[in-house]
Each structure stands twice: as structure tokens, then as C-alpha cells.
Write a protein that holds these residues in place. Structure first.
Motif: not given
Ligand SMILES: CC(C)(COP(=O)(O)OP(=O)(O)OC[C@H]1O[C@@H](n2cnc3c(N)ncnc32)[C@H](O)[C@@H]1OP(=O)(O)O)[C@@H](O)C(=O)NCCC(=O)NCCS
Length: 240
Positions: A40, A43-44, A53, A79, A83, A90, A103-105, A123, A166, A170, A173, A175-176
């Protein structure tokens, strides 16, 4: 850093673990993080993103195991993406554990948040150019009231507001998927709290705190609870 027993998570505590992506030996990362999670992280596209990650996955498992007494590799983490059902959403622990995690990085830091109080979002963002201000981005992510309340140092205010928002997204759940401009928080120089958002959760049922990630990083944590929150920040040196 607070002096707390890392093997207990108090009822009013929100624990933040900080790690640097270069501090965990690769052999430990690959021993603790199961192969599916390693794939997983794969994928980055950028190597540094993969390492952050993977370090987050290690830190999450190791921090939970410290409390539950399990082996880090045995910690169950779901996880499921809300969607599409794939394992990239999450992270959640089984309900019986009673702990919510996030988690955030970014940059040279990885953060993991754990609490018993309710859904949590953490975040961290890297701000390499101190004081840099992207006006267009601010207009797209801040409400009219937040824009008007920016001080004469918007490049310092803006990343603080961004991480607060952010963290809130998060915690829900979502996200953006929800536009940041629909969330309103207190000005950057005031104690952080949620002022308005379009969700059914009342703003007094949400707690927000700024974190202290150190130079050139900003970070915040949000918890969906009406209870008082005590934030403890700890460093992964204690887990190695
Ligand atoms: C969650 C989200 C805000 C992360 O943003 P980011 O600033 O790039 O990354 P961050 O480092 O703060 O957080 C990443 C971590 O958030 C977690 N995460 C993933 N989706 C999440 C969610 N919906 N809500 C909360 N946390 C989430 C994971 O642990 C991820 O770490 P990992 O990929 O190493 O496992 C962004 O990925 C998002 O908006 N996701 C939801 C929309 C989406 O992509 N949906 C998928 C559709 S199929």
C-alpha cells in the motif's frame, strides 16, 4: 514532551507520537508492517513519500501495541475506503479496542494520534519557505471572515489555519472531499476552536488543539468530543 506512561492511554488523553522517517531501521519497518501494508505504501510515487507512509504504519502499530500489549505486527487495522471499499481509507482499530487513531506525514515528520474520546484527525504540513503566502490558495480555502482576520503576516497565519482545518476534515473521515472554505476556525493567533461547519455535529462537540512539531512544520489535532482534552506529545525514540 510530557512524562506519561506510554503503556496506558488515559480517558481524557489525546496522545501524539512523533517520528522522523529516517529514524526507524528498515529491518524493523519490514518486520512490523505486514506485506499488504508495505504494498500500500508502494503506491506513492516518490521514495520519500513511501518511507513516510511506511514509518506511519510502523508508528501506528507500535503505539497501539504499547497500550494493548499485542505484538505490533498483530495489531488489526481496517483501512476500508468509504468511497470504494479498498484498503486506502482512514485507519480504524476494532471497536472492542476503544481507541480512535489518525496518521499524517509531511517533510521530516510522521505523526500518529490516539484517543479514547472520539473520532480523531491529525495533520502535519511542511512549510519550507517561512512566511510564503499563496493568495489564490488562501482565497479557495479560507472563509471570508478568516481572510479578513489574517494578520500582517499571512504567510505565518495561513499554514496554522490549514492544519486546523485538515485535522477537522480527517476527524470526520471525509478528508478533502469537503471544501475547506466551508469550515471556519478561530484566527491563527487565538486558541484553536471550530466556529462553523456544514455538518450536523454541533461545534461545541469538537475539540481542536495546535501541536508543536518543531521548525518548518505546522500541525494540529481535532477530536469529535464535547469533553475536555489533554494533549500529550511524545517522541518515537521511546519506542525504539
Ligand atoms: C485524507 C487526506 C486528507 C490526506 O491528505 P494528505 O495531506 O495528503 O496526507 P496526510 O499525510 O495528512 O494523511 C495521510 C493519511 O491519512 C489517512 N487517511 C486516508 N484516508 C483518510 C480519510 N478519509 N480520513 C482520515 N484519514 C485518512 C491514511 O492513514 C494516510 O496515510 P497513509 O496513506 O500513509 O496510510 C486525503 O488523502 C483525502 O482527502 N482523502 C479522501 C478522499 C479520497 O482520496 N478518497 C478516495 C476515493 S477512492
Amino acid at each position: 514532551m510530557a512524562n506519561v506512561a506510554a503503556d496506558q492511554l488515559l480517558d481524557d488523553e489525546c496522545r501524539i507520537w512523533w517520528a522522523r522517517p529516517d529514524q526507524v531501521p528498515k529491518s524493523l519497518l519490514t518486520t512490523v508492517v505486514p506485506e499488504a501494508e508495505q504494498r500500500r505504501a508502494g503506491r506513492y510515487r516518490q521514495r520519500v513519500d513511501r518511507l513516510r507512509s511506511l514509518t506511519g504504519a510502523w508508528l501506528l502499530r507500535t503505539a497501539v501495541a504499547r497500550i494493548t500489549g499485542e505484538r505490533p505486527g498483530d495489531v488489526l487495522i481496517d483501512r476500508t475506503c468509504a468511497d470504494c471499499g479498498q484498503q486506502h481509507g482512514r485507519p480504524r482499530l476494532p471497536d472492542a479496542v476503544g481507541i480512535e487513531v489518525s496518521v499524517s506525514h509531511a517533510g521530516s515528520l510522521v505523526a500518529v494520534a490516539l484517543t479514547r474520546l472520539g473520532d480523531v484527525g491529525v495533520d502535519v504540513e511542511h512549510a519550507p519557505l517561512i512566511g510564503h503566502f499563496d493568495h489564490e490558495l488562501a482565497e479557495n480555502t479560507l472563509s471570508a471572515r478568516e481572510l479578513a482576520a489574517l494578520s500582517d503576516q499571512p504567510g505565518i497565519d495561513f499554514p496554522r489555519l490549514w492544519v486546523r482545518k485538515e485535522a477537522l476534515l480527517k476527524a470526520t473521515g471525509r478528508g478533502l472531499r469537503m471544501p475547506m472554505s466551508r469550515i471556519e476556525v478561530t484566527p491563527a493567533d487565538r486558541p484553536p476552536s471550530l466556529l462553523a461547519w456544514p455538518l450536523g455535529i454541533p461545534v461545541d462537540q469538537v475539540r481542536l488543539a495546535d501541536l508543536t512539531p518543531g521548525q518548518r512544520h505546522h500541525a494540529a489535532v481535532a477530536v469529535l468530543t464535547g469533553a475536555p482534552l489533554r494533549v500529550h506529545e511524545l517522541h518515537a525514540d521511546l519506542l525504539l
